[in-house]
Design a protein around this motif. Structure first.
Motif, PDB file in Angstrom:
ATOM      1  N   GLN A 121       0.801  -1.226   0.000  1.00 17.11           N
ATOM      2  CA  GLN A 121       0.000   0.000   0.000  1.00 17.11           C
ATOM      3  C   GLN A 121       0.833   1.276   0.000  1.00 17.11           C
ATOM      4  OE1 GLN A 121      -3.044  -2.176   0.610  1.00 17.11           O
ATOM      5  NE2 GLN A 121      -3.468  -0.835  -1.105  1.00 17.11           N
ATOM      6  N   LEU A 122       2.057   1.218   0.533  1.00 14.76           N
ATOM      7  CA  LEU A 122       2.884   2.435   0.528  1.00 14.76           C
ATOM      8  C   LEU A 122       3.483   2.716  -0.850  1.00 14.76           C
ATOM      9  CD1 LEU A 122       4.587   2.322   4.052  1.00 14.76           C
ATOM     10  CD2 LEU A 122       2.773   3.861   3.265  1.00 14.76           C
ATOM     11  N   LYS A 123       3.298   1.782  -1.783  1.00 11.92           N
ATOM     12  CA  LYS A 123       3.619   2.124  -3.181  1.00 11.92           C
ATOM     13  C   LYS A 123       2.430   1.748  -4.067  1.00 11.92           C
ATOM     14  CE  LYS A 123       6.584  -1.925  -3.982  1.00 11.92           C
ATOM     15  NZ  LYS A 123       7.967  -2.312  -4.191  1.00 11.92           N
ATOM     16  N   GLU A 124       1.252   1.955  -3.492  1.00 11.53           N
ATOM     17  CA  GLU A 124       0.028   1.606  -4.200  1.00 11.53           C
ATOM     18  C   GLU A 124       0.025   2.199  -5.609  1.00 11.53           C
ATOM     19  OE1 GLU A 124      -3.657   2.089  -2.066  1.00 11.53           O
ATOM     20  OE2 GLU A 124      -4.781   2.230  -3.916  1.00 11.53           O
ATOM     21  N   ALA A 125      -0.360   1.374  -6.557  1.00  9.95           N
ATOM     22  CA  ALA A 125      -0.522   1.748  -7.968  1.00  9.95           C
ATOM     23  C   ALA A 125       0.782   1.731  -8.757  1.00  9.95           C
ATOM     24  CB  ALA A 125      -1.193   3.113  -8.133  1.00  9.95           C
ATOM     25  N   ASP A 126       1.934   1.854  -8.091  1.00  5.71           N
ATOM     26  CA  ASP A 126       3.187   1.939  -8.848  1.00  5.71           C
ATOM     27  C   ASP A 126       3.422   0.743  -9.793  1.00  5.71           C
ATOM     28  OD1 ASP A 126       3.741   4.377  -7.728  1.00  5.71           O
ATOM     29  OD2 ASP A 126       5.220   3.632  -6.289  1.00  5.71           O
ATOM     30  N   PRO A 127       3.222  -0.508  -9.351  1.00  9.76           N
ATOM     31  CA  PRO A 127       3.533  -1.621 -10.272  1.00  9.76           C
ATOM     32  C   PRO A 127       2.694  -1.582 -11.549  1.00  9.76           C
ATOM     33  CG  PRO A 127       3.288  -2.444  -8.017  1.00  9.76           C
ATOM     34  CD  PRO A 127       2.829  -1.012  -8.005  1.00  9.76           C
ATOM     35  N   HIS A 128       1.435  -1.147 -11.435  1.00 12.64           N
ATOM     36  CA  HIS A 128       0.576  -1.126 -12.631  1.00 12.64           C
ATOM     37  C   HIS A 128       0.923   0.031 -13.564  1.00 12.64           C
ATOM     38  CE1 HIS A 128      -1.849  -3.526  -9.668  1.00 12.64           C
ATOM     39  NE2 HIS A 128      -1.835  -4.322 -10.717  1.00 12.64           N
ATOM     40  N   THR A 129       1.609   1.039 -13.017  1.00 13.60           N
ATOM     41  CA  THR A 129       1.997   2.170 -13.865  1.00 13.60           C
ATOM     42  C   THR A 129       3.011   1.752 -14.931  1.00 13.60           C
ATOM     43  OG1 THR A 129       1.524   3.688 -12.060  1.00 13.60           O
ATOM     44  CG2 THR A 129       2.934   4.528 -13.801  1.00 13.60           C
ATOM     45  N   TRP A 130       3.750   0.664 -14.673  1.00 13.74           N
ATOM     46  CA  TRP A 130       4.702   0.203 -15.695  1.00 13.74           C
ATOM     47  C   TRP A 130       3.984  -0.077 -17.022  1.00 13.74           C
ATOM     48  CZ3 TRP A 130       9.270   1.234 -14.013  1.00 13.74           C
ATOM     49  CH2 TRP A 130       9.691   0.937 -12.713  1.00 13.74           C
ATOM     50  N   ALA A 131       2.677  -0.335 -16.976  1.00 12.55           N
ATOM     51  CA  ALA A 131       1.954  -0.706 -18.206  1.00 12.55           C
ATOM     52  C   ALA A 131       1.719   0.480 -19.126  1.00 12.55           C
ATOM     53  CB  ALA A 131       0.607  -1.345 -17.856  1.00 12.55           C
TER      54      ALA A 131
ATOM     55  N   LEU B 146      -4.782   5.400 -17.327  1.00 12.49           N
ATOM     56  CA  LEU B 146      -4.393   6.706 -16.792  1.00 12.49           C
ATOM     57  C   LEU B 146      -5.503   7.323 -15.953  1.00 12.49           C
ATOM     58  CD1 LEU B 146      -2.292   8.030 -19.757  1.00 12.49           C
ATOM     59  CD2 LEU B 146      -1.514   7.720 -17.408  1.00 12.49           C
ATOM     60  N   GLU B 147      -6.751   7.094 -16.360  1.00 15.01           N
ATOM     61  CA  GLU B 147      -7.864   7.625 -15.565  1.00 15.01           C
ATOM     62  C   GLU B 147      -7.869   6.980 -14.175  1.00 15.01           C
ATOM     63  OE1 GLU B 147     -11.576   7.659 -17.662  1.00 15.01           O
ATOM     64  OE2 GLU B 147     -12.649   8.482 -15.932  1.00 15.01           O
ATOM     65  N   ILE B 148      -7.623   5.673 -14.143  1.00 13.12           N
ATOM     66  CA  ILE B 148      -7.561   4.973 -12.843  1.00 13.12           C
ATOM     67  C   ILE B 148      -6.367   5.474 -12.024  1.00 13.12           C
ATOM     68  CG2 ILE B 148      -7.130   2.730 -11.738  1.00 13.12           C
ATOM     69  CD1 ILE B 148      -8.573   1.449 -14.210  1.00 13.12           C
ATOM     70  N   GLN B 149      -5.202   5.501 -12.676  1.00 12.36           N
ATOM     71  CA  GLN B 149      -3.986   5.847 -11.937  1.00 12.36           C
ATOM     72  C   GLN B 149      -4.014   7.282 -11.416  1.00 12.36           C
ATOM     73  OE1 GLN B 149      -3.367   2.762 -11.575  1.00 12.36           O
ATOM     74  NE2 GLN B 149      -1.170   2.826 -11.778  1.00 12.36           N
ATOM     75  N   LEU B 150      -4.670   8.163 -12.165  1.00 15.61           N
ATOM     76  CA  LEU B 150      -4.745   9.548 -11.699  1.00 15.61           C
ATOM     77  C   LEU B 150      -5.440   9.609 -10.334  1.00 15.61           C
ATOM     78  CD1 LEU B 150      -3.979  12.435 -12.484  1.00 15.61           C
ATOM     79  CD2 LEU B 150      -6.255  12.699 -13.461  1.00 15.61           C
ATOM     80  N   ASP B 151      -6.499   8.825 -10.175  1.00 11.61           N
ATOM     81  CA  ASP B 151      -7.165   8.750  -8.858  1.00 11.61           C
ATOM     82  C   ASP B 151      -6.226   8.163  -7.816  1.00 11.61           C
ATOM     83  OD1 ASP B 151      -9.552   9.779  -9.661  1.00 11.61           O
ATOM     84  OD2 ASP B 151     -10.594   7.850  -9.805  1.00 11.61           O
ATOM     85  N   GLU B 152      -5.531   7.078  -8.194  1.00  5.62           N
ATOM     86  CA  GLU B 152      -4.643   6.412  -7.226  1.00  5.62           C
ATOM     87  C   GLU B 152      -3.568   7.381  -6.733  1.00  5.62           C
ATOM     88  OE1 GLU B 152      -5.551   3.574  -6.251  1.00  5.62           O
ATOM     89  OE2 GLU B 152      -6.799   2.831  -7.894  1.00  5.62           O
ATOM     90  N   TYR B 153      -3.142   8.270  -7.629  1.00  5.73           N
ATOM     91  CA  TYR B 153      -2.096   9.231  -7.266  1.00  5.73           C
ATOM     92  C   TYR B 153      -2.672  10.560  -6.771  1.00  5.73           C
ATOM     93  CZ  TYR B 153       1.319   5.996  -9.323  1.00  5.73           C
ATOM     94  OH  TYR B 153       2.105   4.900  -9.593  1.00  5.73           O
ATOM     95  N   GLY B 154      -3.947  10.541  -6.402  1.00  8.47           N
ATOM     96  CA  GLY B 154      -4.515  11.708  -5.738  1.00  8.47           C
ATOM     97  C   GLY B 154      -4.864  12.851  -6.667  1.00  8.47           C
ATOM     98  N   GLY B 155      -4.988  12.591  -7.965  1.00  3.39           N
ATOM     99  CA  GLY B 155      -5.348  13.649  -8.904  1.00  3.39           C
ATOM    100  C   GLY B 155      -4.364  14.803  -8.901  1.00  3.39           C
ATOM    101  N   GLY B 156      -3.131  14.507  -8.554  1.00  4.69           N
ATOM    102  CA  GLY B 156      -2.113  15.560  -8.522  1.00  4.69           C
ATOM    103  C   GLY B 156      -1.942  16.192  -7.152  1.00  4.69           C
ATOM    104  N   ASN B 157      -2.773  15.816  -6.195  1.00  5.09           N
ATOM    105  CA  ASN B 157      -2.651  16.354  -4.830  1.00  5.09           C
ATOM    106  C   ASN B 157      -1.926  15.314  -3.957  1.00  5.09           C
ATOM    107  OD1 ASN B 157      -2.996  17.102  -2.180  1.00  5.09           O
ATOM    108  ND2 ASN B 157      -5.097  17.823  -2.454  1.00  5.09           N
ATOM    109  N   PRO B 158      -0.701  15.614  -3.528  1.00  3.62           N
ATOM    110  CA  PRO B 158       0.073  14.602  -2.788  1.00  3.62           C
ATOM    111  C   PRO B 158      -0.657  14.059  -1.564  1.00  3.62           C
ATOM    112  CG  PRO B 158       1.440  16.524  -3.273  1.00  3.62           C
ATOM    113  CD  PRO B 158       0.037  16.872  -3.695  1.00  3.62           C
ATOM    114  N   ALA B 159      -1.428  14.915  -0.887  1.00  4.41           N
ATOM    115  CA  ALA B 159      -2.100  14.475   0.344  1.00  4.41           C
ATOM    116  C   ALA B 159      -3.192  13.446   0.058  1.00  4.41           C
ATOM    117  CB  ALA B 159      -2.689  15.682   1.074  1.00  4.41           C
ATOM    118  N   LEU B 160      -3.687  13.437  -1.184  1.00  9.39           N
ATOM    119  CA  LEU B 160      -4.777  12.514  -1.530  1.00  9.39           C
ATOM    120  C   LEU B 160      -4.284  11.237  -2.209  1.00  9.39           C
ATOM    121  CD1 LEU B 160      -7.520  15.015  -2.810  1.00  9.39           C
ATOM    122  CD2 LEU B 160      -7.248  14.004  -0.534  1.00  9.39           C
TER     123      LEU B 160
END
Ligand SMILES: [Fe+2]
Ligand SMILES: [Fe+2]
Length: 333
Positions: free
Chosen positions: A138-148, A161-175
């Motif tokens: 969970q502390l690197k959530e989404a990272d492995p799938h980003t390789w795709a 990218l639509e999924i990953q954008l949510d996983e990465y907080g839509g650009g907001n580090p706190a989210l």
């Protein structure tokens, strides 16, 4: 993060190289373990080599990432793990659309429900164990799938990218979901640094992330990677509702529970995107990958079921699900 403690000859050899040893001393061959999926030594060796592609280790040169002898050993270990996964997961031929096949797999999944236990029965110490296990991924959530991302055709890439954008907080580090999970760790008084519990989690916990990394770092397995993500998203929303209830039951604040709360709604959307647009889009553009997509989804469910069984069986036996019964290891130092 710090280098982990070795668990056998393979992980010891890898860690020794990263500490400055001679790569020529890495084993050229090894006996495949009886059960690669839970083998502590194999899983830790793989996890350590994969970490070189993520954030690396304190005091370890970044140049080890592409050391040919480490890559050669990684290839050998991956072959063993992949063979074990192909033996564990049999995907019957099926003419339905890939999204329907994925839905069928998820509906047929009869693995033990860890989320129900966490919702209704887990005590605080079991919650600490559970969160320590989960912190590895969970502390690197989404990272492995980003390789795709660079490996996908247009429609599938847009969905990912639509999924990953949510996983990465839509650009907001706190989210960022990894940051929201850090909030769960902090609230429970646990270590918040990446890999803080690497030495206490068993092989099956490492396997959860290793499988994603293997699928992610091998372009040949891109079908399995997106299938894996689809199964992950399709089995997240309702369990996260249960985890949120369980964490509140033991006194978790709304601020800590937000990690689970956001997944209830986010993953209800992500599962549609992943099954139809991501997996469907890839199968449409590259139909020869269809079986791999379904294979990746089946692997996700099977590995998760194995993890849940390990945790629940340990607790049923009155034991810790971690590699040590010493609870002090769960405390922040
Ligand atoms: Fe997430
Ligand atoms: Fe998600």
């Amino acid at each position: 993060m710090r280098l982990p403690h070795p668990r056998g000859p393979l992980s010891a050899a890898v860690i020794d190289v990263l500490r400055g040893g001679d790569p020529a001393a890495l084993p050229q061959s090894f006996d495949a373990p009886d059960d690669a999926l839970i083998d502590d030594d194999l899983q830790l060796a793989l996890w350590t080599m994969y970490e070189l592609h993520y954030r690396g280790f304190e005091g370890v040169s970044d140049r080890w990432e592409w050391e040919p002898r480490l890559i050669q050993l990684r290839n050998q270990l991956e072959a063993v793990l992949l063979t074990a996964l192909r033996a564990m997961v049999v995907v019957p031929a099926d003419a339905r659309r890939v999204a329907d096949r994925l839905r069928g797999l998820v509906e047929a999944d009869d693995g033990p429900s860890l989320s129900r236990y966490m919702q209704t029965r887990a005590d605080r110490s079991q919650w600490l164990e559970f969160v320590a296990h989960r912190s590895i991924y969970q502390l690197k959530e989404a990272d492995p799938h980003t390789w795709a991302v660079p490996r996908l055709p247009v429609k599938a890439k847009a969905a990912l990218l639509e999924i990953q954008l949510d996983e990465y907080g839509g650009g907001n580090p706190a989210l960022m979901h990894s940051e929201l999970f850090r909030g769960v760790l902090a609230e429970l008084g646990l270590r918040t640094e990446h890999g803080g519990y690497i030495d206490v989690v068993p092989g099956i916990t490492l396997a959860i992330t290793n499988v994603m990394s293997m699928f992610g770092l091998n372009r040949a397995l891109r079908g399995a990677l997106v299938g894996h993500l689809a199964a992950y998203e399709m089995t997240s929303s309702e369990p996260c509702r249960r985890y949120a209830k369980g964490l509140r039951r033991i006194g978790g604040s709304d601020a800590a529970c937000v990690f689970y709360d956001v997944h209830v709604t986010a993953d209800a959307l992500h599962e549609q995107l992943a099954a139809h647009d991501l997996c469907g889009g890839l199968a449409e553009a590259e139909p020869e990958l269809t079986e791999d997509i379904v294979f990746g989804a089946a692997v996700c469910l099977a590995v998760d079921a194995r993890f849940a069984a390990h945790v629940l069986d340990s607790w049923a036996a009155g034991a810790s699900s971690l590699r040590t019964a010493d609870d002090s290891l769960l405390a922040v130092s």
